[in-house]
Design a protein around this motif. Structure first.
Motif, PDB file in Angstrom:
ATOM      1  N   GLY A   1       0.787  -1.224   0.000  1.00  0.00           N
ATOM      2  CA  GLY A   1       0.000   0.000   0.000  1.00  0.00           C
ATOM      3  C   GLY A   1       0.822   1.278   0.000  1.00  0.00           C
ATOM      4  O   GLY A   1       1.951   1.325   0.480  1.00  0.00           O
ATOM      5  N   ILE A   2       0.214   2.316  -0.545  1.00  0.00           N
ATOM      6  CA  ILE A   2       0.871   3.623  -0.605  1.00  0.00           C
ATOM      7  C   ILE A   2       1.007   4.213   0.795  1.00  0.00           C
ATOM      8  O   ILE A   2       1.936   4.972   1.080  1.00  0.00           O
ATOM      9  N   GLY A   3       0.095   3.835   1.699  1.00  0.00           N
ATOM     10  CA  GLY A   3       0.203   4.304   3.075  1.00  0.00           C
ATOM     11  C   GLY A   3       1.516   3.901   3.721  1.00  0.00           C
ATOM     12  O   GLY A   3       2.086   4.656   4.522  1.00  0.00           O
ATOM     13  N   SER A   4       2.030   2.710   3.393  1.00  0.00           N
ATOM     14  CA  SER A   4       3.308   2.268   3.964  1.00  0.00           C
ATOM     15  C   SER A   4       4.462   3.149   3.493  1.00  0.00           C
ATOM     16  O   SER A   4       5.424   3.374   4.238  1.00  0.00           O
TER      17      SER A   4
ATOM     18  N   ALA B   1      -0.961   0.984  -7.148  1.00  0.00           N
ATOM     19  CA  ALA B   1      -0.313   0.947  -5.836  1.00  0.00           C
ATOM     20  C   ALA B   1       0.917   0.037  -5.839  1.00  0.00           C
ATOM     21  O   ALA B   1       1.974   0.421  -5.325  1.00  0.00           O
ATOM     22  N   PRO B   2       0.844  -1.175  -6.430  1.00  0.00           N
ATOM     23  CA  PRO B   2       2.050  -2.007  -6.494  1.00  0.00           C
ATOM     24  C   PRO B   2       3.187  -1.368  -7.279  1.00  0.00           C
ATOM     25  O   PRO B   2       4.349  -1.464  -6.873  1.00  0.00           O
TER      26      PRO B   2
ATOM     27  N   VAL C   1     -21.342   0.853 -10.247  1.00  0.00           N
ATOM     28  CA  VAL C   1     -20.762   1.991  -9.530  1.00  0.00           C
ATOM     29  C   VAL C   1     -20.569   1.644  -8.056  1.00  0.00           C
ATOM     30  O   VAL C   1     -19.548   1.991  -7.447  1.00  0.00           O
ATOM     31  N   LEU C   2     -21.544   0.930  -7.481  1.00  0.00           N
ATOM     32  CA  LEU C   2     -21.508   0.632  -6.049  1.00  0.00           C
ATOM     33  C   LEU C   2     -20.669  -0.594  -5.711  1.00  0.00           C
ATOM     34  O   LEU C   2     -20.117  -0.689  -4.609  1.00  0.00           O
ATOM     35  N   THR C   3     -20.560  -1.546  -6.637  1.00  0.00           N
ATOM     36  CA  THR C   3     -19.942  -2.832  -6.298  1.00  0.00           C
ATOM     37  C   THR C   3     -18.448  -2.914  -6.590  1.00  0.00           C
ATOM     38  O   THR C   3     -17.754  -3.749  -6.006  1.00  0.00           O
ATOM     39  N   LYS C   4     -17.927  -2.062  -7.478  1.00  0.00           N
ATOM     40  CA  LYS C   4     -16.512  -2.187  -7.825  1.00  0.00           C
ATOM     41  C   LYS C   4     -15.615  -1.977  -6.609  1.00  0.00           C
ATOM     42  O   LYS C   4     -14.656  -2.737  -6.390  1.00  0.00           O
ATOM     43  N   ILE C   5     -15.884  -0.966  -5.815  1.00  0.00           N
ATOM     44  CA  ILE C   5     -15.026  -0.701  -4.668  1.00  0.00           C
ATOM     45  C   ILE C   5     -15.197  -1.784  -3.602  1.00  0.00           C
ATOM     46  O   ILE C   5     -14.267  -2.086  -2.850  1.00  0.00           O
ATOM     47  N   ILE C   6     -16.394  -2.397  -3.540  1.00  0.00           N
ATOM     48  CA  ILE C   6     -16.589  -3.523  -2.617  1.00  0.00           C
ATOM     49  C   ILE C   6     -15.735  -4.705  -3.059  1.00  0.00           C
ATOM     50  O   ILE C   6     -15.066  -5.354  -2.243  1.00  0.00           O
ATOM     51  N   ALA C   7     -15.746  -4.981  -4.364  1.00  0.00           N
ATOM     52  CA  ALA C   7     -14.931  -6.071  -4.894  1.00  0.00           C
ATOM     53  C   ALA C   7     -13.444  -5.807  -4.648  1.00  0.00           C
ATOM     54  O   ALA C   7     -12.687  -6.720  -4.298  1.00  0.00           O
ATOM     55  N   ALA C   8     -13.011  -4.548  -4.824  1.00  0.00           N
ATOM     56  CA  ALA C   8     -11.605  -4.198  -4.573  1.00  0.00           C
ATOM     57  C   ALA C   8     -11.260  -4.366  -3.100  1.00  0.00           C
ATOM     58  O   ALA C   8     -10.186  -4.881  -2.753  1.00  0.00           O
ATOM     59  N   GLY C   9     -12.170  -3.938  -2.216  1.00  0.00           N
ATOM     60  CA  GLY C   9     -11.928  -4.079  -0.788  1.00  0.00           C
ATOM     61  C   GLY C   9     -11.831  -5.532  -0.360  1.00  0.00           C
ATOM     62  O   GLY C   9     -10.989  -5.895   0.464  1.00  0.00           O
ATOM     63  N   VAL C  10     -12.691  -6.389  -0.923  1.00  0.00           N
ATOM     64  CA  VAL C  10     -12.639  -7.823  -0.629  1.00  0.00           C
ATOM     65  C   VAL C  10     -11.322  -8.414  -1.120  1.00  0.00           C
ATOM     66  O   VAL C  10     -10.690  -9.225  -0.428  1.00  0.00           O
ATOM     67  N   THR C  11     -10.881  -7.999  -2.300  1.00  0.00           N
ATOM     68  CA  THR C  11      -9.623  -8.498  -2.864  1.00  0.00           C
ATOM     69  C   THR C  11      -8.443  -8.176  -1.961  1.00  0.00           C
ATOM     70  O   THR C  11      -7.634  -9.046  -1.621  1.00  0.00           O
ATOM     71  N   ILE C  12      -8.339  -6.922  -1.565  1.00  0.00           N
ATOM     72  CA  ILE C  12      -7.199  -6.489  -0.749  1.00  0.00           C
ATOM     73  C   ILE C  12      -7.351  -6.946   0.693  1.00  0.00           C
ATOM     74  O   ILE C  12      -6.389  -7.379   1.332  1.00  0.00           O
TER      75      ILE C  12
ATOM     76  N   ASN D   1      -2.831  -8.422  -3.313  1.00  0.00           N
ATOM     77  CA  ASN D   1      -2.008  -7.219  -3.444  1.00  0.00           C
ATOM     78  C   ASN D   1      -2.489  -6.410  -4.635  1.00  0.00           C
ATOM     79  O   ASN D   1      -2.472  -6.866  -5.770  1.00  0.00           O
ATOM     80  N   GLY D   2      -2.942  -5.215  -4.369  1.00  0.00           N
ATOM     81  CA  GLY D   2      -3.425  -4.320  -5.409  1.00  0.00           C
ATOM     82  C   GLY D   2      -3.766  -2.989  -4.772  1.00  0.00           C
ATOM     83  O   GLY D   2      -3.534  -2.769  -3.581  1.00  0.00           O
ATOM     84  N   GLY D   3      -4.314  -2.106  -5.565  1.00  0.00           N
ATOM     85  CA  GLY D   3      -4.640  -0.785  -5.056  1.00  0.00           C
ATOM     86  C   GLY D   3      -6.049  -0.371  -5.422  1.00  0.00           C
ATOM     87  O   GLY D   3      -6.754  -1.069  -6.162  1.00  0.00           O
ATOM     88  N   SER D   4      -6.453   0.757  -4.885  1.00  0.00           N
ATOM     89  CA  SER D   4      -7.795   1.286  -5.127  1.00  0.00           C
ATOM     90  C   SER D   4      -7.812   2.341  -6.226  1.00  0.00           C
ATOM     91  O   SER D   4      -8.852   2.930  -6.513  1.00  0.00           O
TER      92      SER D   4
END
Length: 592
Positions: free
Chosen positions: A91-94, A132-133, A328-339, A344-347
């Motif tokens: 993550g970019i936060g690190s 992010a990677p 629109v609503l589900t893509k970020i949910i899918a990304a959150g579940v993945t990470i 390993n990936g980013g938003s």
């Protein structure tokens, strides 16, 4: 051998006095390696995505979609656990945390680990981005080049940002956006000594990527925008701001982890299967989703019906509109579940995807009314910028990134309007961008540049331990004898256990000088409770906020409940000034 090479190069640059140009030479090297890394990552992911799609196409209802993400996330977790020994910083936060707390030092294994794990995650269907990677990879390249040549923390930070710029620029073929991303997200300020190395690294990364992988990520052919569409761009800007808040809240919460009570491998499999079920209903969520975005920019909305077992329902335009809203609503949910399950990936890419479908939702919905015809491709492109601006709190990066990767420079006015509105609305609800949010709450960090400098100062070095302690039962006359032989203007009143019971301000003594001389009065009669006490482990940014908020110049410091001394605002400001001068002197070396 490396140690000998390091010694010879450092001896040469110091002997030849080329220190001021060495950072520029290093930025070329960092940009070159960053461009290579981005190219390798794109090749790996494209290869595995095609392999996954070919496998899925030979099975009924694409059941393999349910299992592929679990396989990719499982392999990612296994690599991180068994090969990397949990030393990979995700993550970019690190990166931000390392800049603030670890003098921009990143582990060497981050250079290659992100390439392998992110290609496994995204290539097998993980609904996340590669940005992010590649940012982490580029940052690790710059940091380790700086460590190899024994550069200062300032120089390592510049090279870290240069590697990030090269990675972003190479992935998107967008050199200006690469530079702006590093300046807005990582460094937080724009100075010429910093800007030039980033520009050189970014340009080098793009050249390398174009030579080795010339394919453009997006291509948009447009005739520009029309004035009668302006009200709908304003609507899109407002919706983008609210969507950015949704992305930050939902995505941030899911990325912290799901199924956290299970061990890492069960969590990976469970999260992967959950994602697979989502892909079975919404195949458009597979991987980064850029394939669908390019088709939609070309005006091919029918691509959304691909691989759907209920595609005939989408013949109805209003059901299609509801389907777009669901994406629109589900893509970020899918990304959150993945990470959150260990992938390993980013938003970054999911945010662009969400913004694109939000733009499509507005344009497609308005067009169905027959009141006006909106250019769907324009709204898709501008929607991406709006979502990025709100989530990253980086409007310049959003504007130039979309303008560069789509070639839509004629859309600058809509891009500016939507990005600005989204940024303002998002800041109303989220003070910090998605990367900083958890760092602020969990690590007492603040993205402000002066806060970073303040937190680099060690409070222990500023504590005045040369104090005179008195007891509250001491007669006033005895205290005045101590006062006569002291230059201090504040005194600590301690009990027998060393706990602070109060302080005596010299200014208060002056006001009541004659009253204090009355017989029988003790220190307890003139001591006061301090307006605040500073904890020994408190960050300096918080200490400064306390000083400013109370409008005082000295405060007591305690450690484990025991008084250890006083800290003065003047000493803190003097040290702060020294650090700023030191940083500017380092920067001036490369400005001349």
């Amino acid at each position: 051998m490396l140690r000998t090479l390091n010694y010879k190069i450092n001896r040469w640059r110091l002997k030849r006095n080329v220190q001021r140009n060495f950072l520029l030479y290093s930025s070329v090297f960092v940009g070159f390696i960053g461009g290579l890394a981005a190219t390798v990552l794109k090749f790996l992911v494209r290869f595995m995505e095609e392999l996954s799609r070919n496998i899925a196409s030979h099975l009924p209802f694409h059941i393999i979609y349910v299992f592929l993400p679990a396989l990719g996330i499982f392999l990612t977790v296994a690599w991180q656990h068994l090969v990397n020994r949990d030393r990979m910083q995700k993550g970019i936060g690190s990166i931000l945390l390392n800049i603030k707390r670890n003098r921009s030092n990143l582990r060497y294994n981050n250079i290659y680990s992100h390439l392998i794990t992110s290609s496994l995650t995204v290539g097998f269907g993980g609904s996340a981005g590669l940005e992010a990677p590649i940012v982490c990879t580029g940052a690790a390249i710059g940091s380790n080049v700086g460590k190899f040549f024994n550069l200062s923390p300032y120089e390592k930070t510049v090279l870290l940002a240069a590697g990030t710029s090269a990675g972003i620029a190479a992935v998107f073929n967008s050199p200006i956006a690469g530079v702006l991303f590093s300046l807005e997200i990582l460094i937080g300020e724009i100075t010429i000594p910093t800007f030039i190395p980033l520009l050189i690294a970014s340009a080098t990364g793009v050249v390398v990527a174009k030579v080795l992988y010339s394919q453009q990520l997006f291509h948009l052919v447009t005739e520009g925008w029309k004035m009668n569409a302006l009200p709908f761009y304003i609507i899109l800007g407002a919706l983008s701001g609210w969507t950015a808040v949704y992305i930050s809240k939902v995505g941030g919460k899911l990325e912290k982890g799901i199924f956290t009570k299970q061990n890492r491998y069960i969590r990976a499999i469970a999260g992967g299967l959950l994602l697979g079920l989502m892909l079975l209903v919404f195949p458009t969520l597979f991987g980064e989703g850029y394939h669908y975005l390019q088709q939609m920019l070309n005006g091919n909305i029918e691509v959304l019906k691909e691989d759907l077992f209920f595609s005939q329902w989408l013949e109805n335009p209003w059901i299609m509109l509801l389907f777009i809203a669901a994406l629109v609503l589900t893509k970020i949910i899918a990304a959150g579940v993945t990470i959150g399950s260990g992938g390993n990936g980013g938003s970054f890419a999911p945010t662009m995807f969400t913004g694109a479908f939000l733009g499509l939702f507005v344009a497609y919905g308005v067009n169905q009314t027959g009141l006006i015809h909106l250019n769907t491709s324009n709204f898709i492109a501008v929607g991406m910028a709006g979502a990025l601006s709100g989530v990253l709190h980086a409007p310049l990066t959003a504007i130039f990134l979309i303008a560069e990767i789509t070639g839509g420079y004629v859309l600058f006015i809509p891009l500016m309007i939507v990005s600005a509105m989204s940024y303002v609305i998002s800041r109303m609800f989220n003070k910090h961008n998605m990367y900083w949010e958890h760092l602020v709450h969990e690590n007492n960090l603040d993205p402000a540049q002066d806060t970073g400098i303040l937190n680099a100062i060690n409070l222990d070095s500023l504590i005045n331990r040369d104090y005179k302690a008195v007891n509250k039962l001491m007669p006033i006359a005895d205290f005045f004898k101590i006062l006569a032989n002291s230059k201090a203007n504040i005194f600590a009143v301690l009990n027998n256990e060393g706990t602070l019971e109060g302080v005596i301000w010299l200014d208060e003594i002056r006001k009541n000088l004659f009253n204090d001389l009355q017989e029988g009065r003790t220190v307890a009669d003139i001591m006061v409770t301090p307006p605040a006490m500073i904890d020994h482990d408190e960050p300096m940014s918080s200490v400064m906020e306390t000083f400013d908020g109370l409008d005082v110049w000295q405060l007591p410091v305690t450690k484990d409940g025991k008084f250890v001394g006083f800290v003065s605002k003047s000493a803190l400001l003097s040290k702060y000034r020294e650090v700023i001068i030191e940083n500017h002197q380092q920067a001036d070396i490369f400005a001349r």
